[in-house]
Write a protein that holds these residues in place. Sequence first.
Motif, PDB file in Angstrom:
ATOM      1  N   THR A 212     -36.403  27.504  45.638  1.00 60.08           N
ATOM      2  CA  THR A 212     -37.856  27.657  45.712  1.00 60.08           C
ATOM      3  C   THR A 212     -38.241  28.828  46.614  1.00 60.08           C
ATOM      4  OG1 THR A 212     -39.889  26.607  46.533  1.00 60.08           O
ATOM      5  CG2 THR A 212     -37.844  25.859  47.496  1.00 60.08           C
ATOM      6  N   SER A 214     -40.835  28.508  48.455  1.00 57.88           N
ATOM      7  CA  SER A 214     -41.744  27.901  49.439  1.00 57.88           C
ATOM      8  C   SER A 214     -41.328  28.111  50.886  1.00 57.88           C
ATOM      9  CB  SER A 214     -41.857  26.395  49.194  1.00 57.88           C
ATOM     10  OG  SER A 214     -42.561  26.149  48.010  1.00 57.88           O
ATOM     11  N   LYS A 215     -40.084  27.812  51.215  1.00 58.33           N
ATOM     12  CA  LYS A 215     -39.725  27.754  52.625  1.00 58.33           C
ATOM     13  C   LYS A 215     -39.137  29.076  53.121  1.00 58.33           C
ATOM     14  CE  LYS A 215     -40.951  23.382  52.608  1.00 58.33           C
ATOM     15  NZ  LYS A 215     -40.215  22.486  51.814  1.00 58.33           N
TER      16      LYS A 215
HETATM   17  C1  LIG Z   1     -40.148  21.434  51.091  1.00 57.79           C
HETATM   18  C2  LIG Z   1     -39.070  20.935  50.208  1.00 57.79           C
HETATM   19  C3  LIG Z   1     -39.176  20.982  48.822  1.00 57.79           C
HETATM   20  C4  LIG Z   1     -40.460  21.415  48.171  1.00 57.79           C
HETATM   21  O1  LIG Z   1     -40.272  22.550  47.464  1.00 57.79           O
HETATM   22  P1  LIG Z   1     -41.482  23.188  46.626  1.00 57.79           P
HETATM   23  O2  LIG Z   1     -40.821  24.283  45.916  1.00 57.79           O
HETATM   24  O3  LIG Z   1     -42.514  23.624  47.595  1.00 57.79           O
HETATM   25  O4  LIG Z   1     -41.991  22.117  45.726  1.00 57.79           O
HETATM   26  C5  LIG Z   1     -38.117  20.601  48.050  1.00 57.79           C
HETATM   27  N1  LIG Z   1     -36.991  20.143  48.617  1.00 57.79           N
HETATM   28  C6  LIG Z   1     -36.854  20.047  49.950  1.00 57.79           C
HETATM   29  C7  LIG Z   1     -35.587  19.549  50.527  1.00 57.79           C
HETATM   30  C8  LIG Z   1     -37.898  20.432  50.779  1.00 57.79           C
HETATM   31  O5  LIG Z   1     -37.775  20.294  52.108  1.00 57.79           O
END
Ligand SMILES: *Cc1c(COP(=O)(O)O)cnc(C)c1O
Length: 552
Positions: A212, A214-215
């Motif tokens: 992802t 996201s992080k």
């Molecule tokens: C934050 C997180 C997600 C979320 O991912 P998105 O792409 O934002 O939906 C998925 N897996 C883990 C382990 C996370 O900590």
Amino acid sequence: MINPILKRARPDIVEMESYSSARSLYKKQANMIFLDANECAFEPYIGAENLSRYPDQQPDQLTDVLCKLYDVSSRNMAIARGADEAIDCLIRIFCTPYQDNVIICPPTFAMYEHSAKIQGAEVKTAPLTNNFALDINRIKKESNQNTKLIFICSPNNPTGNLMSVDDILQLCTAFDDTALIVVDETYIEYSEKSTGLLPNIENTPNLVVLRTLSKSYAAAGVRCGVAIAQKDIIALILKILPPYPIPQPVVETVMKILTSNNLQRLTEKRAALLDQKQRSITELKTIDIVKTIYPSDTNYILINVKNSKTLIEKCINNNIIIRDQSHQPTLNNCIRISIGKKEEMDKLLSIMHNEELPTLPKQRIVTVNRSTNETAISVCVNLDAQSPVVVNTGIGFYNHMLEQVAKHGGFSLELECKGDLEIDPHHTIEDCAILLGQAIKEALGDKRGIGRYGFTVPMDEALAQVVIDLSGRFYLKFSGDFPENMVGDLPTDMIEHVFYSFAENLKATLHINVEGKNTHHMVESCFKALGRALRQAIQYKGDDLPSTKGIL
Ligand SMILES: *Cc1c(COP(=O)(O)O)cnc(C)c1O
């Protein structure tokens, strides 16, 4: 050969026809006229592009950049609204409600259980071992003929550790024609030890890897993640994804995030964040309420404290939210802390140290962002901290000069600019000065307690005098002739312009007088003197307004 795991998917999903839009049946041609989807024939606002049309199910541009990023083929990747949506899709594809089950390995990420429950799938647990490793035997023992998915998070949230690749591959083999092994690699980019399991996809029919933006690409707000697996599994995900799941603005934003320059920038920023993590760990070790700090391959730290509830309450009272993990098995009194900015971590650490928080005036921190066709700039100033000072305009000498202003000014400055340097440095130089002026002006607020000042800086034969009055009125008087046209990569005919733009946006009266023979010395002494004058002018001196008018 058909992937043997397909016979474990819900037969109704496997047999179902994909939804197909009229235009997906034909090859796209240039200048095609689309009268097939009842879209509106005009754009929603002036300047909008491609917003009136449905995006493709998997937009080509986005597919290209993400395939390149993860080094996979497009038939092995499904793009979804975050890894979360991919988790949800996989559970819906494989689990028949009230019949099938999934296995999770707690303490772990909550969404596997949450999505399974929504689907009516049973959740079986095979807890991690004492040192947070997979318990392979326990997973095997928990499984039965209705086990469809096994979720593994590596690095694991919230424990922060990587799972053993050997263990994961052993599971893939043990369940090769019975269960899908879903490896969530959301944090893998932060790991210095592993680059993840993507190279194993080719030889492992029941492996799915989730990634992802996201992080580790700083884009949680964008909602973009992928599932990567063998093509038959991907085909099923694409079959059940909602219609047109990736909004056009998301495509455009991701294209900006994944340019090679920005990827380089993100790599550097991640490294700086990991330094921040290391610094925080060093500091946490000295705090008496901290009992254990778990090793972390991520951008967060799991710690065990004497009493998590009291710490969390204390943090909340100081406007900081951290995550209690006491609800997870074996994690009583454990707290997960995401690594934030330096000043954010400093505040948390001093609360944990039980230190009196400074009751000094609140910090004057301002971030301003601006994006035009010529430049994109982000400026963050903190008038009450000395660091960090990081300037990146793309013009080396200019970086150096703006850093001098901040260092001598005694304030923290983070300035990033992506300008059209291929055309001319003019826009970049001017716009950075404009935004720096604006940021300082905003940070000064009502100017209570600040003064009016001047400073003189000699550098060998050169002498610069700067007098600044944060008067609320703009005036610039600049006298100085630079013998050279360039100093480093900075054109000297822009110097006066920089001070003009800066003072105009700071709403300051600025007088600069510089003499000398060496252009480098002359320019540098101007910026240093400006910093020194600002240092005095922006300092709190009591609570008075330095004006008889009562307003500045
Ligand atoms: C934050 C997180 C997600 C979320 O991912 P998105 O792409 O934002 O939906 C998925 N897996 C883990 C382990 C996370 O900590």
